[in-house]
Design an enzyme around this catalytic site. Structure first.
Site, PDB file in Angstrom:
ATOM      1  N   ASP A  61      22.931  17.407  60.485  1.00 40.87           N
ATOM      2  CA  ASP A  61      23.749  16.203  60.647  1.00 40.87           C
ATOM      3  C   ASP A  61      22.958  15.062  60.043  1.00 40.87           C
ATOM      4  O   ASP A  61      21.909  14.674  60.572  1.00 40.87           O
ATOM      5  CB  ASP A  61      24.008  15.946  62.142  1.00 40.87           C
ATOM      6  CG  ASP A  61      24.882  14.708  62.376  1.00 40.87           C
ATOM      7  OD1 ASP A  61      25.064  13.908  61.429  1.00 40.87           O
ATOM      8  OD2 ASP A  61      25.379  14.552  63.503  1.00 40.87           O
ATOM      9  N   ILE A  62      23.453  14.520  58.917  1.00 40.36           N
ATOM     10  CA  ILE A  62      22.638  13.514  58.219  1.00 40.36           C
ATOM     11  C   ILE A  62      22.526  12.219  59.027  1.00 40.36           C
ATOM     12  O   ILE A  62      21.659  11.399  58.737  1.00 40.36           O
ATOM     13  CB  ILE A  62      23.132  13.258  56.770  1.00 40.36           C
ATOM     14  CG1 ILE A  62      24.492  12.558  56.735  1.00 40.36           C
ATOM     15  CG2 ILE A  62      23.133  14.542  55.949  1.00 40.36           C
ATOM     16  CD1 ILE A  62      24.845  11.998  55.346  1.00 40.36           C
ATOM     17  N   LYS A  94      40.932   6.830  56.364  1.00 44.84           N
ATOM     18  CA  LYS A  94      42.235   6.910  55.696  1.00 44.84           C
ATOM     19  C   LYS A  94      42.783   5.492  55.524  1.00 44.84           C
ATOM     20  O   LYS A  94      42.494   4.600  56.350  1.00 44.84           O
ATOM     21  CB  LYS A  94      43.226   7.719  56.545  1.00 44.84           C
ATOM     22  CG  LYS A  94      42.790   9.151  56.800  1.00 44.84           C
ATOM     23  CD  LYS A  94      43.048  10.026  55.600  1.00 44.84           C
ATOM     24  CE  LYS A  94      42.594  11.450  55.864  1.00 44.84           C
ATOM     25  NZ  LYS A  94      42.014  12.095  54.695  1.00 44.84           N
ATOM     26  N   GLN A 104      34.987  -0.128  60.152  1.00 43.29           N
ATOM     27  CA  GLN A 104      35.009   0.808  59.017  1.00 43.29           C
ATOM     28  C   GLN A 104      33.760   0.612  58.147  1.00 43.29           C
ATOM     29  O   GLN A 104      33.163   1.577  57.669  1.00 43.29           O
ATOM     30  CB  GLN A 104      36.275   0.599  58.183  1.00 43.29           C
ATOM     31  CG  GLN A 104      37.549   0.871  58.972  1.00 43.29           C
ATOM     32  CD  GLN A 104      38.744   1.173  58.085  1.00 43.29           C
ATOM     33  OE1 GLN A 104      38.615   1.459  56.902  1.00 43.29           O
ATOM     34  NE2 GLN A 104      39.928   1.126  58.670  1.00 43.29           N
ATOM     35  N   SER A 138      30.883   8.157  43.714  1.00 41.36           N
ATOM     36  CA  SER A 138      32.309   8.077  43.370  1.00 41.36           C
ATOM     37  C   SER A 138      32.562   6.962  42.372  1.00 41.36           C
ATOM     38  O   SER A 138      31.857   5.938  42.360  1.00 41.36           O
ATOM     39  CB  SER A 138      33.138   7.802  44.626  1.00 41.36           C
ATOM     40  OG  SER A 138      34.480   7.557  44.277  1.00 41.36           O
ATOM     41  N   TYR A 192      34.230   1.900  51.710  1.00 39.85           N
ATOM     42  CA  TYR A 192      33.868   3.143  51.018  1.00 39.85           C
ATOM     43  C   TYR A 192      33.277   2.811  49.642  1.00 39.85           C
ATOM     44  O   TYR A 192      32.248   3.350  49.234  1.00 39.85           O
ATOM     45  CB  TYR A 192      35.113   4.032  50.883  1.00 39.85           C
ATOM     46  CG  TYR A 192      34.868   5.337  50.162  1.00 39.85           C
ATOM     47  CD1 TYR A 192      34.265   6.409  50.811  1.00 39.85           C
ATOM     48  CD2 TYR A 192      35.241   5.499  48.823  1.00 39.85           C
ATOM     49  CE1 TYR A 192      34.044   7.603  50.150  1.00 39.85           C
ATOM     50  CE2 TYR A 192      35.030   6.696  48.161  1.00 39.85           C
ATOM     51  CZ  TYR A 192      34.424   7.753  48.825  1.00 39.85           C
ATOM     52  OH  TYR A 192      34.197   8.937  48.168  1.00 39.85           O
ATOM     53  N   GLY A 193      33.970   1.902  48.935  1.00 32.99           N
ATOM     54  CA  GLY A 193      33.505   1.510  47.601  1.00 32.99           C
ATOM     55  C   GLY A 193      32.091   0.953  47.640  1.00 32.99           C
ATOM     56  O   GLY A 193      31.220   1.371  46.863  1.00 32.99           O
ATOM     57  N   VAL A 229      39.808  14.820  44.037  1.00 30.77           N
ATOM     58  CA  VAL A 229      39.821  16.244  44.394  1.00 30.77           C
ATOM     59  C   VAL A 229      40.623  16.481  45.677  1.00 30.77           C
ATOM     60  O   VAL A 229      40.465  15.744  46.653  1.00 30.77           O
ATOM     61  CB  VAL A 229      38.361  16.733  44.604  1.00 30.77           C
ATOM     62  CG1 VAL A 229      38.343  18.213  44.940  1.00 30.77           C
ATOM     63  CG2 VAL A 229      37.517  16.452  43.362  1.00 30.77           C
TER      64      VAL A 229
END
Ligand code: NAP
Length: 275
Positions: A61-62, A94, A104, A138, A192-193, A229
């Protein structure tokens, strides 16, 4: 010759599982499937077993420093280190998730940036000469970079940004979201970015350090985008299968002995991309 060993984080499903599948077929050595949950990990090992493949398993678990250091001690003791490390584990909320943006930001950066950095801090010293390290980042991180203020973009692209400065900037983003001041601070509206902007920048910093401090070891460290993906993270409308998503990370993990590049780059479709 000592046994070669490749380890892939977050590989009980998705792109990580496909990376393990490809490495089992292509890598001349032992391949470790790693999962934070022992049960999910063993199920994935069994699924690959039914395809005739034989990965090994180790829990990881990182987000848990003791889990990282336990794994490091295991690989050091059993193999004297690792030859290939793929940092694939990652999370994304999401689009419809009701969690507030600051939550987040904190949760996403904790795994994708800070915990992946912990992995690199503890694993890089046991990556053997000739090793290959791949950080699954990403394109969203590149897009987020272009949405940062010119001043921030300049720092993320600079050759002299230090790891401490980068860590400070990532923390600054998280802190700014708590006061809803991230936009004024020059940050984009994507946790996320930003986490992946940080991961790609960290890759470049650590690659420069490896070139300076362990030049003779000829380790190649790169970040990549697997493409869009079909996984639990990205949903079923994405164009690439997990096996297709694994192609670029596996290409970087298997750069042939003696190769000198790419190193410290952001790679997609096996091509070095602009940063
Ligand atoms: P996924 O199907 O959601 O798989 C993510 C994997 O990471 C799972 O095995 C998950 O384990 C694991 N993980 C999450 N947090 C972890 C932790 N703290 N410790 C260990 N493992 C952890 O996502 P994916 O699409 O395959 O994504 C893999 C990587 O590719 C991520 O870094 C993602 O950001 C990147 N990526 C994906 C796409 C895409 O289109 N799918 C595009 C660009 C980049 P559990 O099963 O236990 O949750």
């Amino acid at each position: 010759m000592s046994t070669k060993v490749a380890v892939v984080t977050g590989s009980n499903k998705g792109i990580g599982l496909a990376i393990v599948r490809a490495l089992c077929k292509q890598y001349q050595g032992v391949v470790y499937l790693m999962s934070r949950d022992e049960g999910r990990g063993q199920e994935a090992v069994a699924a690959l077993g039914s395809e005739g493949l034989k990965p090994m398993f180790h829990q990881l678990d990182i987000n848990d420093l003791s889990s990282i250091t336990t794994a490091v001690a295991y690989f050091k003791d059993k193999y004297g280190g690792v030859d290939v490390l793929v940092n694939n584990a990652g999370i994304a909320f999401k689009g419809a998730d009701p969690a507030p943006f600051d939550v987040q930001a904190e949760v996403t950066l904790r795994t994708n940036f800070f915990a992946t950095r912990d992995m690199l801090t503890h694993f890089l010293p046991i990556v053997k000469a000739g090793g290959r390290v791949v950080n699954v980042s990403s394109f969203v991180g590149y897009r987020a970079l272009t949405q940062c203020s010119p001043a921030l973009q300049k720092r993320f692209r600079s050759e002299d940004i230090t790891e401490d400065e980068l860590v400070g900037l990532m923390q600054q983003f998280v802190d700014a979201t708590k006061k809803n001041e991230h936009k004024q601070g020059g940050w984009p509206e994507t946790a996320y970015g930003v986490s992946k902007t940080g991961l790609t920048t960290l890759t470049m910093i650590l690659a420069r350090r490896l070139s300076k401090e362990r030049q003779s070891d000829k380790i190649l460290l790169n970040a990549c985008c697997p493409g869009w993906v079909r996984t639990d993270m990205a949903g079923d409308k994405a164009p690439k299968s997990p096996d297709e998503g694994a192609i670029t990370p596996v290409y970087l993990a298997l750069l042939p002995p003696g190769a000198t590049d790419p190193h410290g780059k952001f790679v997609s479709d096996k091509e070095v991309q602009a940063w």
